[in-house]
Design a protein around this motif. Structure first.
Motif, PDB file in Angstrom:
ATOM      1  N   LEU A   1       0.815  -1.212   0.000  1.00 60.94           N
ATOM      2  CA  LEU A   1       0.000   0.000   0.000  1.00 60.94           C
ATOM      3  C   LEU A   1       0.850   1.264   0.000  1.00 60.94           C
ATOM      4  O   LEU A   1       0.429   2.298  -0.507  1.00 60.94           O
ATOM      5  N   VAL A   2       2.045   1.189   0.583  1.00 60.01           N
ATOM      6  CA  VAL A   2       2.907   2.366   0.665  1.00 60.01           C
ATOM      7  C   VAL A   2       4.035   2.338  -0.375  1.00 60.01           C
ATOM      8  O   VAL A   2       4.908   3.201  -0.350  1.00 60.01           O
ATOM      9  N   THR A   3       4.008   1.366  -1.292  1.00 56.63           N
ATOM     10  CA  THR A   3       5.032   1.312  -2.336  1.00 56.63           C
ATOM     11  C   THR A   3       4.445   1.248  -3.746  1.00 56.63           C
ATOM     12  O   THR A   3       5.081   1.722  -4.687  1.00 56.63           O
ATOM     13  N   VAL A   4       3.262   0.678  -3.889  1.00 55.53           N
ATOM     14  CA  VAL A   4       2.639   0.546  -5.212  1.00 55.53           C
ATOM     15  C   VAL A   4       1.896   1.840  -5.553  1.00 55.53           C
ATOM     16  O   VAL A   4       1.186   2.397  -4.723  1.00 55.53           O
ATOM     17  N   ARG A   5       2.080   2.287  -6.769  1.00 58.98           N
ATOM     18  CA  ARG A   5       1.431   3.522  -7.235  1.00 58.98           C
ATOM     19  C   ARG A   5       0.248   3.206  -8.142  1.00 58.98           C
ATOM     20  O   ARG A   5       0.248   2.193  -8.840  1.00 58.98           O
ATOM     21  N   MET A   6      -0.718   4.078  -8.113  1.00 51.32           N
ATOM     22  CA  MET A   6      -1.895   3.932  -8.972  1.00 51.32           C
ATOM     23  C   MET A   6      -1.426   4.023 -10.423  1.00 51.32           C
ATOM     24  O   MET A   6      -0.789   5.009 -10.808  1.00 51.32           O
ATOM     25  N   PRO A   7      -1.709   2.997 -11.232  1.00 51.30           N
ATOM     26  CA  PRO A   7      -1.155   2.964 -12.590  1.00 51.30           C
ATOM     27  C   PRO A   7      -1.913   3.804 -13.624  1.00 51.30           C
ATOM     28  O   PRO A   7      -1.398   4.013 -14.725  1.00 51.30           O
ATOM     29  N   TYR A   8      -3.094   4.291 -13.300  1.00 45.93           N
ATOM     30  CA  TYR A   8      -3.879   5.026 -14.289  1.00 45.93           C
ATOM     31  C   TYR A   8      -4.903   5.902 -13.590  1.00 45.93           C
ATOM     32  O   TYR A   8      -5.088   5.834 -12.380  1.00 45.93           O
ATOM     33  N   GLY A   9      -5.582   6.708 -14.374  1.00 43.18           N
ATOM     34  CA  GLY A   9      -6.686   7.508 -13.870  1.00 43.18           C
ATOM     35  C   GLY A   9      -6.267   8.855 -13.311  1.00 43.18           C
ATOM     36  O   GLY A   9      -5.125   9.303 -13.462  1.00 43.18           O
ATOM     37  N   LYS A  10      -7.212   9.488 -12.672  1.00 37.92           N
ATOM     38  CA  LYS A  10      -7.037  10.833 -12.127  1.00 37.92           C
ATOM     39  C   LYS A  10      -5.856  10.923 -11.167  1.00 37.92           C
ATOM     40  O   LYS A  10      -5.175  11.944 -11.093  1.00 37.92           O
ATOM     41  N   TYR A  11      -5.620   9.864 -10.417  1.00 39.95           N
ATOM     42  CA  TYR A  11      -4.560   9.854  -9.412  1.00 39.95           C
ATOM     43  C   TYR A  11      -3.376   8.982  -9.826  1.00 39.95           C
ATOM     44  O   TYR A  11      -2.674   8.437  -8.980  1.00 39.95           O
ATOM     45  N   GLN A  12      -3.143   8.872 -11.115  1.00 39.87           N
ATOM     46  CA  GLN A  12      -2.016   8.086 -11.637  1.00 39.87           C
ATOM     47  C   GLN A  12      -0.719   8.562 -10.997  1.00 39.87           C
ATOM     48  O   GLN A  12      -0.454   9.761 -10.912  1.00 39.87           O
ATOM     49  N   GLY A  13       0.071   7.604 -10.514  1.00 35.93           N
ATOM     50  CA  GLY A  13       1.358   7.919  -9.916  1.00 35.93           C
ATOM     51  C   GLY A  13       1.319   8.117  -8.415  1.00 35.93           C
ATOM     52  O   GLY A  13       2.348   8.152  -7.764  1.00 35.93           O
ATOM     53  N   ARG A  14       0.137   8.235  -7.841  1.00 38.68           N
ATOM     54  CA  ARG A  14       0.015   8.428  -6.396  1.00 38.68           C
ATOM     55  C   ARG A  14       0.039   7.074  -5.694  1.00 38.68           C
ATOM     56  O   ARG A  14      -0.511   6.097  -6.210  1.00 38.68           O
ATOM     57  N   LEU A  15       0.670   7.014  -4.538  1.00 38.30           N
ATOM     58  CA  LEU A  15       0.687   5.772  -3.761  1.00 38.30           C
ATOM     59  C   LEU A  15      -0.742   5.360  -3.413  1.00 38.30           C
ATOM     60  O   LEU A  15      -1.590   6.220  -3.127  1.00 38.30           O
ATOM     61  N   ILE A  16      -0.995   4.064  -3.400  1.00 36.32           N
ATOM     62  CA  ILE A  16      -2.319   3.559  -3.042  1.00 36.32           C
ATOM     63  C   ILE A  16      -2.721   4.092  -1.662  1.00 36.32           C
ATOM     64  O   ILE A  16      -3.859   4.487  -1.449  1.00 36.32           O
ATOM     65  N   ALA A  17      -1.769   4.140  -0.735  1.00 35.02           N
ATOM     66  CA  ALA A  17      -2.053   4.613   0.625  1.00 35.02           C
ATOM     67  C   ALA A  17      -2.445   6.086   0.664  1.00 35.02           C
ATOM     68  O   ALA A  17      -3.053   6.538   1.634  1.00 35.02           O
ATOM     69  N   ASP A  18      -2.123   6.844  -0.379  1.00 35.16           N
ATOM     70  CA  ASP A  18      -2.403   8.277  -0.407  1.00 35.16           C
ATOM     71  C   ASP A  18      -3.628   8.639  -1.238  1.00 35.16           C
ATOM     72  O   ASP A  18      -3.907   9.824  -1.430  1.00 35.16           O
ATOM     73  N   LEU A  19      -4.342   7.644  -1.725  1.00 34.19           N
ATOM     74  CA  LEU A  19      -5.549   7.933  -2.509  1.00 34.19           C
ATOM     75  C   LEU A  19      -6.651   8.456  -1.596  1.00 34.19           C
ATOM     76  O   LEU A  19      -6.821   7.968  -0.472  1.00 34.19           O
ATOM     77  N   PRO A  20      -7.426   9.435  -2.067  1.00 35.50           N
ATOM     78  CA  PRO A  20      -8.517   9.969  -1.253  1.00 35.50           C
ATOM     79  C   PRO A  20      -9.602   8.921  -0.997  1.00 35.50           C
ATOM     80  O   PRO A  20      -9.893   8.080  -1.856  1.00 35.50           O
ATOM     81  N   GLY A  21     -10.209   9.007   0.163  1.00 37.96           N
ATOM     82  CA  GLY A  21     -11.276   8.078   0.529  1.00 37.96           C
ATOM     83  C   GLY A  21     -12.437   8.098  -0.451  1.00 37.96           C
ATOM     84  O   GLY A  21     -13.026   7.058  -0.757  1.00 37.96           O
ATOM     85  N   ALA A  22     -12.763   9.274  -0.959  1.00 44.62           N
ATOM     86  CA  ALA A  22     -13.876   9.380  -1.915  1.00 44.62           C
ATOM     87  C   ALA A  22     -13.572   8.607  -3.200  1.00 44.62           C
ATOM     88  O   ALA A  22     -14.480   8.012  -3.802  1.00 44.62           O
ATOM     89  N   TYR A  23     -12.322   8.614  -3.623  1.00 41.29           N
ATOM     90  CA  TYR A  23     -11.915   7.870  -4.827  1.00 41.29           C
ATOM     91  C   TYR A  23     -12.018   6.370  -4.576  1.00 41.29           C
ATOM     92  O   TYR A  23     -12.505   5.617  -5.427  1.00 41.29           O
ATOM     93  N   LEU A  24     -11.591   5.942  -3.403  1.00 40.96           N
ATOM     94  CA  LEU A  24     -11.696   4.525  -3.044  1.00 40.96           C
ATOM     95  C   LEU A  24     -13.156   4.097  -2.971  1.00 40.96           C
ATOM     96  O   LEU A  24     -13.524   3.013  -3.421  1.00 40.96           O
ATOM     97  N   ALA A  25     -14.000   4.954  -2.400  1.00 44.41           N
ATOM     98  CA  ALA A  25     -15.436   4.646  -2.309  1.00 44.41           C
ATOM     99  C   ALA A  25     -16.065   4.587  -3.701  1.00 44.41           C
ATOM    100  O   ALA A  25     -16.957   3.762  -3.946  1.00 44.41           O
TER     101      ALA A  25
END
Length: 70
Positions: A9-33
């Motif tokens: 969660l703290v090493t893998v980055r989002m591979p696509y979309g609005k938050y591409q390149g952001r760590l999974i752990a740093d994705l906003p809760g609304a995006y996860l929901a």
């Protein structure tokens, strides 16, 4: 859940979309929901997003802080 998933969660980055390149752990809760409503992607990415949603929803995101590399 595999304990190694917490480290991912703290090493893998989002591979696509609005938050591409952001760590999974740093994705906003609304995006996860949003993913939860629309359906998580298949495979490891979907599993990690679902895990992060659970941590975020239950206010446990700070548990990942010791795993982050400085």
């Amino acid at each position: 859940m595999d304990p190694a998933d917490l480290q991912k969660l703290v090493t893998v980055r989002m591979p696509y979309g609005k938050y591409q390149g952001r760590l999974i752990a740093d994705l906003p809760g609304a995006y996860l929901a949003w993913f939860a409503r629309k359906g998580f992607p298949p495979g490891q990415l979907g599993q990690l997003l679902a895990l992060m949603l659970e941590l975020d929803h239950n206010g446990l995101g700070r548990l990942l802080d010791p795993l982050r590399t400085r």
